[in-house]
Design an enzyme around this catalytic site. Structure first.
Site, PDB file in Angstrom:
ATOM      1  N   PRO A   1    -109.734 -61.251  -5.104  1.00 20.53           N
ATOM      2  CG  PRO A   1    -110.378 -60.374  -7.113  1.00 20.53           C
ATOM      3  CD  PRO A   1    -109.615 -60.039  -5.901  1.00 20.53           C
ATOM      4  CD  GLU A   2    -106.035 -66.474  -2.896  1.00 20.08           C
ATOM      5  OE1 GLU A   2    -105.403 -67.456  -3.340  1.00 20.08           O
ATOM      6  OE2 GLU A   2    -106.118 -66.202  -1.703  1.00 20.08           O
TER       7      GLU A   2
ATOM      8  CG  HIS B   1    -115.635 -47.413  -5.246  1.00 15.73           C
ATOM      9  ND1 HIS B   1    -114.764 -46.346  -5.291  1.00 15.73           N
ATOM     10  CD2 HIS B   1    -116.075 -47.480  -3.973  1.00 15.73           C
ATOM     11  CE1 HIS B   1    -114.688 -45.805  -4.077  1.00 15.73           C
ATOM     12  NE2 HIS B   1    -115.466 -46.467  -3.275  1.00 15.73           N
TER      13      HIS B   1
END
Length: 270
Positions: free
Chosen positions: A2-3, A90
DNA sequence: AAAACTACCTGAGTGC
DNA sequence: TGCACTCAGGTAGTTT
């Protein structure tokens, strides 16, 4: 993964499920994230979420007695699901909300973090030394030329430095440099002010466009509702090695700068 | 002070 | 099928 646009997309997605809501249960299944998940997180049972905001790529959830600081790292994501939905591999922790929903933090590589800050989050060690937000007025041509002055570092590294400006990761650094017509390896201090002004505008524009489209899904980014972002189709150079430049038709090149892939058009960018 | 490098992890993809 | 290898959207901390 993610940016900034992906983090902003996540914030907008989860905020409506949290604001004004009470946390009724906390289930930490894996404490070993980038830093261990502190006990204050388990103790959030009963608190009300009073605010949800973003600083750089950190999500900040104000719970009155303090702030939950959450970073998605390279592979993290948040998903709002029904509590009876089976936990995925996860899924590292879950917050049950009084609405009956559950917020789950999923992070295969565990580069993300979930921390608790007692006082003003702006003074937190991870946050206090960060540069301006890219959308802030103070991030302008004057500011960037002052930062670039005399520096030999490549312009791509300069704009990816979070002490200079936050939120510009590998994808959008490549994209903004393409839009501004600047070669990613060019020494920051040797770029004229007009071109830096163009770069500032490009950063604001590309990040804004991507947020509008729900971020970029390259390999595995999914929004809080499980939908991908649609900005990938708008990428001009990133992940397009060997393909024709959409502007001039020249072949998009890939180089490696400080261990990260850089994509650029050798004809459009000088 | 600035730049380069290391470390933290799992999983997907590739070539043999 | 399996093994070895490369690469991936981040960034704090250490070394040069």
């Amino acid at each position: 993964m993610p940016e900034l646009p992906e983090v902003e997309t996540t914030l907008r997605g989860v905020a409506p499920y949290l604001l004004g809501r009470r946390i009724v249960d906390v289930d930490v299944r894996e404490r070993r994230l980038r830093w261990p998940v502190p006990k204050e997180i388990d103790a959030l049972v009963g608190v009300t979420v009073k605010g949800a905001s973003r600083r750089a790529k950190y999500l900040l959830f104000d719970v009155g007695r303090g702030t939950v600081i959450l970073h998605l790292g390279m592979s993290g994501s948040l998903r709002v699901s029904d509590p009876d939905v089976e936990w995925r591999k996860h899924d590292q922790l879950g917050l049950r909300i009084d609405s009956g929903k559950e917020l789950r933090f999923h992070d295969p590589r565990r580069f993300g973090c979930v921390l608790f800050c007692k006082g003003d989050p702006a003074k937190h060690k991870l946050i206090r030394d960060l540069g301006p937000e890219p959308f802030a007025e103070e991030f302008d041509a004057n500011y960037l030329s002052a930062q670039a002055k005399g520096k030999k570092v490549a312009i791509k590294q300069l704009v990816m430095n979070s002490h200079v400006v936050v939120g510009v990761g590998n994808i959008y650094a490549c994209e903004a440099l393409f839009m501004a017509g600047i070669h990613p390896s060019r020494a920051a201090g040797r770029i004229g002010r007009v071109r830096l002004a163009r770069l500032v505008a490009a950063i604001k524009e590309v990040l804004g466009q991507s947020i509008e489209q729900g971020g970029t899904t390259l390999r595995d980014f999914l929004r809080e509702d499980g939908e991908p972002g649609y900005f990938k189709q708008s990428l001009r150079v990133y992940d397009r090695e060997g393909e024709p430049c959409r502007e001039c038709g020249a072949t998009v090149k890939r180089i490696v700068q400080t261990g990260r892939s850089t994509f650029y058009c050798p004809k459009c960018q000088r």
